[in-house]
Design a protein around this motif. Structure first.
Motif, PDB file in Angstrom:
ATOM      1  N   ASN A 378       0.658 -19.659   8.273  1.00 25.95           N
ATOM      2  CA  ASN A 378       1.090 -18.597   9.190  1.00 25.95           C
ATOM      3  C   ASN A 378       1.308 -17.280   8.444  1.00 25.95           C
ATOM      4  N   ARG A 379       1.851 -17.354   7.228  1.00 27.08           N
ATOM      5  CA  ARG A 379       2.039 -16.131   6.439  1.00 27.08           C
ATOM      6  C   ARG A 379       0.697 -15.547   6.004  1.00 27.08           C
ATOM      7  N   LEU A 380      -0.238 -16.428   5.650  1.00 28.09           N
ATOM      8  CA  LEU A 380      -1.556 -15.943   5.250  1.00 28.09           C
ATOM      9  C   LEU A 380      -2.247 -15.225   6.404  1.00 28.09           C
ATOM     10  N   TRP A 381      -2.140 -15.796   7.609  1.00 31.77           N
ATOM     11  CA  TRP A 381      -2.744 -15.147   8.772  1.00 31.77           C
ATOM     12  C   TRP A 381      -2.078 -13.805   9.074  1.00 31.77           C
ATOM     13  N   ILE A 382      -0.766 -13.702   8.847  1.00 31.19           N
ATOM     14  CA  ILE A 382      -0.073 -12.441   9.124  1.00 31.19           C
ATOM     15  C   ILE A 382      -0.510 -11.365   8.133  1.00 31.19           C
ATOM     16  N   ILE A 383      -0.757 -11.763   6.872  1.00 33.97           N
ATOM     17  CA  ILE A 383      -1.271 -10.792   5.909  1.00 33.97           C
ATOM     18  C   ILE A 383      -2.616 -10.244   6.382  1.00 33.97           C
ATOM     19  N   LEU A 384      -3.508 -11.133   6.768  1.00 31.93           N
ATOM     20  CA  LEU A 384      -4.821 -10.699   7.249  1.00 31.93           C
ATOM     21  C   LEU A 384      -4.692  -9.878   8.526  1.00 31.93           C
ATOM     22  N   PHE A 385      -3.778 -10.290   9.416  1.00 31.02           N
ATOM     23  CA  PHE A 385      -3.587  -9.566  10.673  1.00 31.02           C
ATOM     24  C   PHE A 385      -3.048  -8.165  10.404  1.00 31.02           C
ATOM     25  N   GLY A 386      -2.107  -8.030   9.471  1.00 31.78           N
ATOM     26  CA  GLY A 386      -1.552  -6.719   9.157  1.00 31.78           C
ATOM     27  C   GLY A 386      -2.614  -5.768   8.624  1.00 31.78           C
ATOM     28  N   LEU A 387      -3.483  -6.292   7.745  1.00 32.98           N
ATOM     29  CA  LEU A 387      -4.564  -5.449   7.218  1.00 32.98           C
ATOM     30  C   LEU A 387      -5.548  -5.063   8.325  1.00 32.98           C
ATOM     31  N   ALA A 388      -5.808  -5.999   9.252  1.00 35.46           N
ATOM     32  CA  ALA A 388      -6.720  -5.696  10.361  1.00 35.46           C
ATOM     33  C   ALA A 388      -6.139  -4.616  11.268  1.00 35.46           C
ATOM     34  N   VAL A 389      -4.841  -4.711  11.578  1.00 31.60           N
ATOM     35  CA  VAL A 389      -4.199  -3.696  12.424  1.00 31.60           C
ATOM     36  C   VAL A 389      -4.222  -2.333  11.727  1.00 31.60           C
ATOM     37  N   LEU A 390      -3.980  -2.337  10.404  1.00 27.79           N
ATOM     38  CA  LEU A 390      -4.041  -1.079   9.661  1.00 27.79           C
ATOM     39  C   LEU A 390      -5.448  -0.483   9.740  1.00 27.79           C
ATOM     40  N   MET A 465      12.404   3.030   5.517  1.00 31.50           N
ATOM     41  CA  MET A 465      12.284   3.040   4.063  1.00 31.50           C
ATOM     42  C   MET A 465      10.817   3.055   3.643  1.00 31.50           C
ATOM     43  N   VAL A 466       9.996   2.238   4.297  1.00 28.78           N
ATOM     44  CA  VAL A 466       8.572   2.170   3.958  1.00 28.78           C
ATOM     45  C   VAL A 466       7.897   3.515   4.214  1.00 28.78           C
ATOM     46  N   VAL A 467       8.153   4.109   5.380  1.00 26.30           N
ATOM     47  CA  VAL A 467       7.487   5.365   5.742  1.00 26.30           C
ATOM     48  C   VAL A 467       7.908   6.496   4.808  1.00 26.30           C
ATOM     49  N   VAL A 468       9.212   6.579   4.515  1.00 25.26           N
ATOM     50  CA  VAL A 468       9.698   7.663   3.652  1.00 25.26           C
ATOM     51  C   VAL A 468       9.220   7.465   2.224  1.00 25.26           C
ATOM     52  N   PHE A 469       9.239   6.239   1.735  1.00 31.52           N
ATOM     53  CA  PHE A 469       8.811   5.963   0.363  1.00 31.52           C
ATOM     54  C   PHE A 469       7.305   6.195   0.200  1.00 31.52           C
ATOM     55  N   GLY A 470       6.513   5.749   1.173  1.00 34.11           N
ATOM     56  CA  GLY A 470       5.072   5.901   1.066  1.00 34.11           C
ATOM     57  C   GLY A 470       4.603   7.319   1.274  1.00 34.11           C
ATOM     58  N   GLY A 473       3.691  10.507   7.242  1.00 37.29           N
ATOM     59  CA  GLY A 473       2.404  10.864   7.816  1.00 37.29           C
ATOM     60  C   GLY A 473       1.207  10.268   7.111  1.00 37.29           C
ATOM     61  N   SER A 474       1.420   9.470   6.075  1.00 38.54           N
ATOM     62  CA  SER A 474       0.313   8.891   5.319  1.00 38.54           C
ATOM     63  C   SER A 474       0.228   7.386   5.600  1.00 38.54           C
ATOM     64  N   LEU A 475      -0.894   6.949   6.184  1.00 39.09           N
ATOM     65  CA  LEU A 475      -1.063   5.518   6.424  1.00 39.09           C
ATOM     66  C   LEU A 475      -1.332   4.761   5.125  1.00 39.09           C
ATOM     67  N   ALA A 476      -2.030   5.389   4.187  1.00 37.65           N
ATOM     68  CA  ALA A 476      -2.221   4.755   2.883  1.00 37.65           C
ATOM     69  C   ALA A 476      -0.884   4.568   2.180  1.00 37.65           C
ATOM     70  N   GLY A 477      -0.016   5.578   2.296  1.00 38.29           N
ATOM     71  CA  GLY A 477       1.323   5.450   1.724  1.00 38.29           C
ATOM     72  C   GLY A 477       2.118   4.355   2.388  1.00 38.29           C
ATOM     73  N   THR A 478       1.928   4.169   3.709  1.00 39.61           N
ATOM     74  CA  THR A 478       2.616   3.083   4.409  1.00 39.61           C
ATOM     75  C   THR A 478       2.191   1.725   3.857  1.00 39.61           C
ATOM     76  N   LEU A 479       0.888   1.553   3.614  1.00 40.21           N
ATOM     77  CA  LEU A 479       0.388   0.295   3.054  1.00 40.21           C
ATOM     78  C   LEU A 479       0.959   0.052   1.663  1.00 40.21           C
ATOM     79  N   VAL A 480       0.834   1.041   0.791  1.00 37.75           N
ATOM     80  CA  VAL A 480       1.322   0.870  -0.583  1.00 37.75           C
ATOM     81  C   VAL A 480       2.830   0.694  -0.604  1.00 37.75           C
ATOM     82  N   GLY A 481       3.532   1.470   0.202  1.00 38.32           N
ATOM     83  CA  GLY A 481       4.987   1.348   0.236  1.00 38.32           C
ATOM     84  C   GLY A 481       5.444  -0.008   0.725  1.00 38.32           C
ATOM     85  N   ALA A 482       4.817  -0.530   1.793  1.00 43.49           N
ATOM     86  CA  ALA A 482       5.208  -1.830   2.328  1.00 43.49           C
ATOM     87  C   ALA A 482       4.964  -2.940   1.309  1.00 43.49           C
TER      88      ALA A 482
END
Length: 530
Positions: A378-390, A465-470, A473-482
């Protein structure tokens, strides 16, 4: 004279029959040992041990029947196995047989003890993988050199990876108990190759029992320690990526509503909660009205959750938020109040208790990756799902007309309006889009967390925290920050605990923002000036 010739011919024929029969008996140890079960208790115990040593799959149902009182003996000495109902079969051939006059074969405690050992060994050749795994575990615990030949034969025909791995461990343990020093050293090498905690503990026991093996055992333990350290690091990395994918899903919608629009939406967690309740509602509808759709309820929940959360977000933006643009403090307080209203509304509609959302069969269980790394599906599928949504979010913003208008309005609202873009409509669609992503995140979170009115509350702070750290307004920053926050949390947890790890991460982000107020990926150009 003719009579003597006839006698000689008969004798030759008998000798030929015996010669033909003797090799067959020698080759089939099962048939040779089977008649002993009809004898006395001592003969039964010997026959049981012989049958267990054969490794013949035909012996397993016979010995089970003997242990359960279903082995019968006819007056002519034939052994029969009573199955379900009145069905009776011949113990030697498995063919249907007549049970007239047959009586159960009686056994004593000595025979029962022999049966336990024989059945444990014979289950290694059972057609059921679960039985073979249990048998391999039992043989591993017994650590007897007598099991080496049987384990080697079972390994030669084993095709299940999990069972095979346990059999290899049991074979190595059995070799370690052999009297031959060469065989024991082979067992040490095999245990070192497995790289498991059980093998390490067994090697340490062998070192204490046989000091002559100390150099080989020390080298094997060091090799196992290195493999275990790498395995723990890989599992920690997976757990960190898993947590990071959860944070990514929870923060993506906020990256749009807060990072792009500049609206501090404290009701973002409640949008996540609405998505989780939508998944539960779709599951219940399928279960009640369309059971044939139940296996596919989760894929159906994703668009439903997006539409529900997006509709609530559009109403919230058109009804309240559009009157508060440029007033962040009032927007924060207002959305905080809306979040409380949504929580109470859900309590009134569905109750305050947790709701169960079951995971589909393809999301259940654990996978064993190369090197023995265990990951939950289930965790593996959520990782793939999160990347797909991004990926879909980036595509929607970069390659659609809606995304172009959204970027134009956020960069320069006046010029966008003069170009014919309806800024009010874009604002509503953008806020609805961010809220819909939060609803999709709720579907994923329903698979790993309790579905309750407070579901989103625990993710709102982490999302900011994720949005401010990344970088706002940056979706790439959201990915790296998360992903960064998820991995750092999981690395710190074994040393500091879950609470102190979160506090340490929060303090680190505060210090980082002091040095880089715009985050990891600061926007440049007109977007940054706006």
């Amino acid at each position: 004279m003719p009579r003597a010739i006839a006698m000689r011919r008969l004798l030759v024929a008998l000798l030929i029959l015996v010669a033909a029969a003797l090799p067959a008996a020698a080759q089939d140890a099962f048939l040779a040992a089977l008649p002993g079960l009809a004898g006395g208790f001592a003969a039964q115990a010997t026959a049981v041990e012989r049958l267990g040593a054969t490794g013949d799959p035909r012996a397993l149902p016979v010995l089970r029947a003997l242990a359960e009182g279903r082995l019968l003996k006819r007056p002519d000495g034939a052994l029969l196995v009573r199955g379900e109902g009145d069905a009776v079969s011949d113990a030697a051939t498995g063919a249907p047989a007549e049970a007239t006059g047959a009586e159960p074969v009686r056994i004593n405690n000595r025979v029962r003890a022999a049966l336990r050992g024989a059945l444990g060994r014979l289950q290694l050749v059972s057609p059921d993988p679960g039985e073979r795994l249990a048998a391999a575990e039992a043989v591993f615990r017994s650590r007897s050199a007598e099991n080496i030949a049987l384990l080697e034969a079972a390994l030669a025909r084993e095709d299940q990876p999990q069972v095979r791995a346990r059999m290899e461990l049991a074979l190595a343990a059995s070799r370690l108990a052999a009297p031959d020093p060469v065989t024991r050293r082979a067992g040490v090498e095999a245990l070192a190759a497995t790289g498991s905690d059980d093998a390490r503990a067994m090697l340490l026991e062998a070192r204490a029992a046989d000091p002559a093996l100390a150099p080989e055992v020390d080298a094997a333990v060091a090799a196992i320690d290195r493999r275990l350290a790498l395995r723990r690091a890989a599992e920690t990395l997976f757990q960190g990526l898993s947590l990071g994918s959860v944070l990514l899903l929870a923060a993506l919608g906020l990256a749009v509503t807060f990072g792009v629009m500049g609206v501090i939406n404290m009701a973002h967690g409640e949008m996540v909660m609405l998505g989780a309740y939508t998944a539960w509602a779709v599951q219940e509808v399928c279960r009640t009205h369309a059971p044939w759709l139940l296996p596919a309820y989760l894929p159906l929940s994703i668009p439903a959750a997006f539409l529900v959360a997006a509709a609530v977000g559009a109403v919230l933006e058109r009804g309240l938020i559009r009157h508060l643009y440029g007033r962040p403090l009032e927007t924060l307080l207002m959305t905080f109040g809306v979040g409380m209203i949504l929580q109470q509304a859900v309590r009134l509609l569905f109750g305050a208790q947790n709701r169960e959302v079951s995971s589909p069969g393809w999301m259940q269980g654990t996978l064993t990756l190369p090197g023995g790394v265990m990951v939950t599906q289930n965790r593996l599928w959520i990782i793939l799902f999160g990347l797909a949504v991004l990926g879909l979010t980036v595509a929607a913003i970069r390659f659609t007309r809606f995304g172009l208008e959204m970027r134009a309005v956020t960069q320069n609202r006046r010029i966008a309006s003069t170009m014919g873009i309806r800024s009010g409509r874009v604002d509503a669609l953008t806020f609805a889009f961010g809220s819909g992503i939060a609803g999709v995140a709720g579907v994923a979170l329903s698979q790993i967390d309790n579905v309750s009115p407070n579901l989103g509350t625990g993710y709102i702070v982490d999302s900011f925290m994720v949005v401010v750290f990344g970088g706002v307004g940056s979706l790439a920053g959201t990915l790296v920050g998360a992903m960064t926050l998820g991995v750092v949390n999981k690395v710190l947890e074994p040393y500091a605990g879950a609470v102190l790890a979160k506090i340490a991460v929060l303090v680190a982000i505060m210090l980082f923002i002091q040095r880089r107020p715009r985050g990891l990926y600061a926007l440049k150009g007109r977007a940054a000036e706006a």
